[in-house]
Scaffold this active site. Structure first.
Site, PDB file in Angstrom:
ATOM      1  NE  ARG A  51      -2.195  -0.834   3.565  1.00 23.24           N
ATOM      2  CZ  ARG A  51      -2.768  -0.343   4.562  1.00 23.24           C
ATOM      3  NH1 ARG A  51      -4.079   0.157   4.806  1.00 23.24           N
ATOM      4  NH2 ARG A  51      -2.154  -0.393   5.621  1.00 23.24           N
ATOM      5  CG  ASP A  86       5.055  -5.884   9.453  1.00 27.87           C
ATOM      6  OD1 ASP A  86       4.592  -6.936   9.288  1.00 27.87           O
ATOM      7  OD2 ASP A  86       6.225  -6.261  10.318  1.00 27.87           O
ATOM      8  CB  SER A 125       6.788  -6.545   6.724  1.00 36.34           C
ATOM      9  OG  SER A 125       5.947  -5.182   6.714  1.00 36.34           O
TER      10      SER A 125
HETATM   11  C1  0WK Z   1      -1.277  -4.964   7.753  1.00 34.79           C
HETATM   12  C2  0WK Z   1      -0.048  -4.008   7.994  1.00 34.79           C
HETATM   13  C3  0WK Z   1       0.981  -4.449   7.209  1.00 34.79           C
HETATM   14  C4  0WK Z   1       1.400  -5.755   7.854  1.00 34.79           C
HETATM   15  C5  0WK Z   1       0.056  -6.684   7.230  1.00 34.79           C
HETATM   16  C6  0WK Z   1       0.365  -8.239   8.071  1.00 34.79           C
HETATM   17  O1  0WK Z   1      -0.489  -2.479   7.579  1.00 34.79           O
HETATM   18  O2  0WK Z   1       2.041  -3.461   7.638  1.00 34.79           O
HETATM   19  O3  0WK Z   1       2.495  -6.343   6.859  1.00 34.79           O
HETATM   20  O4  0WK Z   1      -1.005  -6.290   8.263  1.00 34.79           O
HETATM   21  O5  0WK Z   1      -0.759  -8.931   7.558  1.00 34.79           O
HETATM   22  P1  0WK Z   1      -0.912  -9.601   6.500  1.00 34.79           P
HETATM   23  O6  0WK Z   1      -1.163  -8.676   5.416  1.00 34.79           O
HETATM   24  O7  0WK Z   1       0.320 -10.377   6.062  1.00 34.79           O
HETATM   25  O8  0WK Z   1      -1.873 -10.620   6.707  1.00 34.79           O
HETATM   26  C1  BGC Z   2       9.241 -10.713   8.760  1.00 33.44           C
HETATM   27  C2  BGC Z   2       9.141  -9.792   9.857  1.00 33.44           C
HETATM   28  C3  BGC Z   2       7.529  -9.272   9.635  1.00 33.44           C
HETATM   29  C4  BGC Z   2       6.690 -10.428   9.834  1.00 33.44           C
HETATM   30  C5  BGC Z   2       5.142 -10.125   9.695  1.00 33.44           C
HETATM   31  C6  BGC Z   2       8.162 -11.896   8.789  1.00 33.44           C
HETATM   32  O1  BGC Z   2       8.335 -12.883   8.084  1.00 33.44           O
HETATM   33  O2  BGC Z   2      10.605 -11.468   8.916  1.00 33.44           O
HETATM   34  O3  BGC Z   2       9.889  -8.524   9.444  1.00 33.44           O
HETATM   35  O4  BGC Z   2       7.460  -8.263  10.601  1.00 33.44           O
HETATM   36  O5  BGC Z   2       7.013 -11.284   8.640  1.00 33.44           O
HETATM   37  O6  BGC Z   2       4.929  -9.589   8.464  1.00 33.44           O
END
Ligand code: 0WK
Ligand code: BGC
Ligand code: BGC
Length: 914
Positions: A539, A654, A600
């Site tokens: 994003r 993140d 992240s």
């Molecule tokens: C939303 C956050 C972002 C993070 C994500 C983790 O804004 O920085 O990496 O959540 O959740 P996912 O999208 O991997 O389920």
């Molecule tokens: C990364 C982290 C991150 C996490 C959640 C992991 O795979 O090594 O830096 O915070 O995923 O997104």
């Protein structure tokens, strides 16, 4: 009230004709017209459907009890089984040894033995009855050349029971000649298991309990139509049939069929049955063990027919219509006329002789007329019974037709019970009457083999298979069920790894300083650009921080796999293209806004705007990035793109962005947690404990990179073969072991590997390996969230799985649900152990007895899974009872957090400049 009283009411009779007229008037009472039978059929059908739709509703006349038998036999069952039958044939129980030989093998005759149950046992304490049954069982087994292998037993228990599983059934009430105390509401299988254990002679596993009608149906020979109705008329009467599962409200099933025991013995309907109840029926009921109950059964069951005949004969004798008005003591003795007496009178030719024998047995002097009249009484009573039974069976046939929306129905009815065996006329009257009441049904009657014993063995074979499957499922899932001790060990190991990581010693936790020293204090102001890379979505955000609060505008951009796994240059050029596109759309082109970059992935930060990528995770592997400063890579891409106005101020993880974003609302928020595609946590550590950064006072936010916890083997004890399969198939084998047990990128795959394993064992999908399940990532982690949602009935679980092309039964769907639960619960509990380690560290850092702290959380798995968050919180309460932890779900993601970190940096930079 004398039903046969002549209007003039005088006593003794003049001549035989009078007797005959009086007997006929009396027998008229047992005549049930076709119209009355249709009324009964309709009333019984209505109460059957009411009980199906609304089992908790007003006490319906029939109970309609699901039996957990979902399919009729397909003849493949094999093995040796012990069958114990209790309650079908009155004062006796039967034990059988049945060998099923599948479709190919020869049919082997079962061996059996019958035991008479003493009256005092039938009317004594329930435990005594079960001890008696267990003794008979052992006595029978003593006669067989058995080796020490555990035996599997099917329990045919012919009384109304609430069944909650093939081997779980509680007694509702006694019927027929049984009235044992302390049993109603008890689990009859447990009672039997305890009684067998007490005998201590044999290791017997009671794997199934069935109603005798079910054993009868399952034992029905394969005739023209499938045997889908079981009809028993023995001492008592009842029927079962295969109902569409979706019509049985108590089962949340929408497909397939389930066998339902009607328990029509308790049918009573004042309108339909009331007028048919004669004084003799009322007298009989009054003298029974259960007055007012089982009224319909008392008009049909073999335990009662003889008594009805006796009451009629006694009445007619009193009215001097029989035996010259001289009753014998035996005639006045309840229970003196038995079914075999009626049987003896059945045969139109030899029946009269049978009547003579009966009257002799009763010590009555007999004339020819008497014997003939007695035979007629016997016929009248059994004819009524057969016609009433036909009306009830026709209601079941009508229900089958309606349940399947069929114009016509072809079905085989398996019959069982002494009344069928001894009163051959019963079946012919029944057949005739059914043709009358259910003309659109083509019904064949087939006697059940071995009186249903083989049928019970078939159910036992199915139950044994399911029980074996359940054991294999439990064995497979046991390693996923982490107890308090295991979680405490994980918490302690994580604490150890945290300390070693902070001191820069070898540890699977890198404990990376983030150069974020404070959480926002609300004085931040300005417009900021933010990037959010590394989660499900990439994003670009515009974050406006003002006194009234924070306003965010953002746009999600996709990052094709070709880019995430292409060159680093390609990746960062793509990122800058998205930024430029966003600026254009937001009318920000040419504006120089401070930019915060949520990246992240594990980065060694050398400063707020310097982060060396240590290694990719979560499926990213763009080349030439690991070991590079990603801020520099971004700036180079900005430069290449001539997007000169972008000013990268901060790079944050993140977890840090999430902590800051929630910290803006709640200053106690000092921990950031992500459980999404990947997983990780950060928290505010005392600077004095951070060896890598100079200074002893103040705090520093530490990015733990806990995804890598256990990469040193410290989690191997908890790792399963399924985890190993997922790890080996990943692009970073041996890495991110903790993450691969917890996060969204991997849970679906763990489930898929377990399902493959269970299919191989024959536990799932009848052992058929399906193409679709071989495909990687076909079982999305979001399926776990959907399948485990309470609002989803099993049927919807099936729908999800069928969309995956999995041919499944409801048992399969249930097992898949349990696999998902085991995998997600382990993930949540491990995550909870991690959070407990962190908050306990903060509490001890501050030397506090109690700590109250908030944790900012983000990530699809945490947010969407129906139980994950509550299980994490429960595990933290269990492992860190001295910490009160509030979980704050981040609404705006970590992009806002990155902007706030940037704002703090700009504020600090501003304050040092003035
Ligand atoms: C939303 C956050 C972002 C993070 C994500 C983790 O804004 O920085 O990496 O959540 O959740 P996912 O999208 O991997 O389920
Ligand atoms: C990364 C982290 C991150 C996490 C959640 C992991 O795979 O090594 O830096 O915070 O995923 O997104
Ligand atoms: C019981 C039924 C049983 C029937 C035939 C009735 O009294 O309630 O469960 O199937 O007898 O044995």
């Amino acid at each position: 009230m004398d039903p046969t009283a002549s209007p003039s009411g005088e006593g003794a009779l003049g001549c035989p004709e009078d007797s005959i007229r009086l007997v006929e008037t009396c027998l008229q009472l047992f005549t049930v017209t076709d119209a009355q039978l249709q009324q009964i059929q309709a009333a019984l059908l209505a109460s059957m459907e009411q009980a199906l739709q609304d089992p908790e509703g007003p006490a319906s006349a029939v109970r309609m009890l699901p039996t957990y038998v979902g399919s009729i036999p397909h003849g493949t069952e094999q093995g040796d089984f012990v069958v114990l039958e209790l309650g079908a044939t009155g004062a006796s129980l039967r034990v059988l040894w049945v060998t099923l030989t599948g479709t190919e093998g020869p049919r082997l005759e079962p061996r059996s033995q019958e035991f008479v149950i003493p009256q005092e046992v039938m009317l004594g304490p329930g435990q005594q009855l079960f001890d008696f049954a267990a003794r008979c069982l052992c006595e029978f087994l003593d006669t067989l050349p058995l080796c020490q292998q555990p035996l599997q037993l099917g329990f045919s228990f012919s009384f109304p029971c609430h069944q909650t599983g093939l081997d779980k059934s509680t007694l509702i009430s006694w019927t027929k000649g049984f009235w044992c105390s302390g049993m109603e509401g008890q689990d009859v299988v447990q009672m039997l298991r305890d009684a067998i254990r007490k005998q201590g002679a044999y290791s017997i596993d009671v794997v199934a309990v069935v109603n005798d009608t079910v054993g009868t149906m399952m034992g029905g020979q394969l005739g023209p139509g499938p045997c889908e109705v079981g009809l028993v008329v023995d001492t008592g009467t009842n029927a079962c049939y295969m109902e569409e599962a979706r019509h049985v409200a108590v089962l949340d099933e929408d497909r397939g069929r389930v066998c339902v025991s009607v328990e029509w013995g308790s049918f009573h309907d004042a309108g339909a049955l009331g007028p048919l109840l004669t004084t003799f029926d009322h007298v009989l009921d009054h003298g029974s063990l259960n007055p007012g109950a089982q009224r319909f059964e008392k008009m049909i069951g073999g335990l009662y027919l003889g008594e009805l005949v006796r009451l009629v004969l006694a009445h007619l004798t009193e009215r001097r219509a029989l035996f010259g008005g001289c009753p014998s003591p035996a005639l006045l003795c309840p229970g003196s006329i038995l079914l075999e007496h009626l049987a003896a009178m059945e045969d139109p030719s030899s029946g009269e002789a049978g009547a003579h024998v009966l009257l002799q047995d009763l010590g009555l002097s007999t004339g020819m007329v008497d014997a003939k009249l007695v035979q007629q009484v016997g016929w009248a009573v059994s004819t009524r019974a057969a016609r009433l039974c036909a009306a009830a069976l026709s209601a079941v046939l009508a229900r089958l037709q309606r349940g399947r929306e069929l114009q016509t129905l072809r079905v085989a009815v398996a019959t069982g019970g002494q009344v069928f065996e001894r009163l051959p006329r019963f079946l012919s009257v029944l057949r005739e009457t059914v043709q009358l009441l259910a003309p659109q049904c083509e019904v064949s009657f087939t006697p059940s083999e071995d009186g249903g014993g083989r049928g019970v063995a078939v159910v036992t074979a199915v139950a044994a298979r399911l029980a074996a499957h359940r054991r294999l499922l439990e064995e497979t899932l046991a390693p996923f069920r982490l107890g308090h001790r295991e979680l405490e060990a994980v918490q302690a190991q994580m604490r150890g790894a945290m300390s070693r990581g902070l001191h820069g010693e070898a540890s699977s936790l890198r404990m990376l300083p983030t150069y974020v020293r404070a959480t926002p204090d609300g004085s931040e102001r300005g417009d900021f650009l933010a990037l959010d890379l590394g989660g499900t979505n990439f994003r670009v955000l515009l974050v406006r921080v003002a006194a009234q609060g924070v306003r965010i505008t953002n746009q999600v951009y996709s990052i094709p796999e070709g880019v995430t796994q292409g060159s680093g240059q390609q990746l960062f050029d793509h990122i800058v293209d998205c930024i430029v596109d966003f600026q254009r759309k937001q009318g920000l082109s040419g504006q120089s806004l401070p930019l915060g970059f949520t990246f992240s992935f594990p980065c060694q930060q050398l400063g707020l705007d310097q982060g060396i990528l240590l290694n990719w995770t979560k499926g990213f592997k763009a080349s030439d990035c690991e070991g590079q400063d990603v801020v520099k890579l971004l700036r180079e891409a900005i430069h290449r793109r001539q997007a000169a106005k972008l000013n990268v101020v901060a790079i944050v993880n993140d977890t840090v962005g999430t902590m800051m974003s929630c910290g803006y609302e709640d200053s106690r928020c000092e921990v950031g947690l992500i459980v999404g595609t990947g997983t990780n946590a950060c928290y505010m550590e005392e600077l004095r404990n951070v060896a890598a950064v100079a200074g002893d006072s103040g705090h520093m936010c530490i990015n733990m990179e806990w995804g890598a916890f256990g990469d040193d083997g410290s989690l191997d004890a908890l790792s399963t073969s399924f985890d190993a399969s997922v790890d080996q198939a990943s692009i970073n084998p041996g890495k991110q072991r903790f993450e691969k047990m917890i996060s969204g990128m991997y849970l679906g795959e763990i489930v898929r590997h377990i399902l493959l394993h269970l299919t191989q064992l024959g536990v799932l999908f009848r052992g058929q390996q399906t193409q679709s399940l071989q495909a990687r990532d076909i079982f999305k982690t979001k399926f776990l969230s959907e399948i485990e949602s309470d609002s989803l009935a099993l049927r919807q679980v099936r729908a999800i799985l069928e969309d995956l092309g999995l041919p499944l039964t409801s048992d399969d769907a249930l097992m898949v649900l349990e696999v998902c639960q085991a995998v997600s619960q382990r993930a949540a509990r491990l995550c909870g152990a991690g959070v407990a380690a962190v908050v306990e560290k903060i509490r001890e850092n501050r030397g506090l007895e109690e700590l109250s702290v908030s944790v900012g959380v983000d990530g699809t798995l945490y947010k969407l899974h129906p139980h994950f968050s509550s299980l994490v919180a429960a595990t933290v309460r269990e492992l860190a009872p001295r910490c009160t932890v509030t979980f704050l779900q981040s609404e705006d993601g970590s992009g806002k957090g990155a902007a706030l970190v940037t704002a703090v940096a700009c504020r600090l930079a501003q304050s040092t400049r003035v």
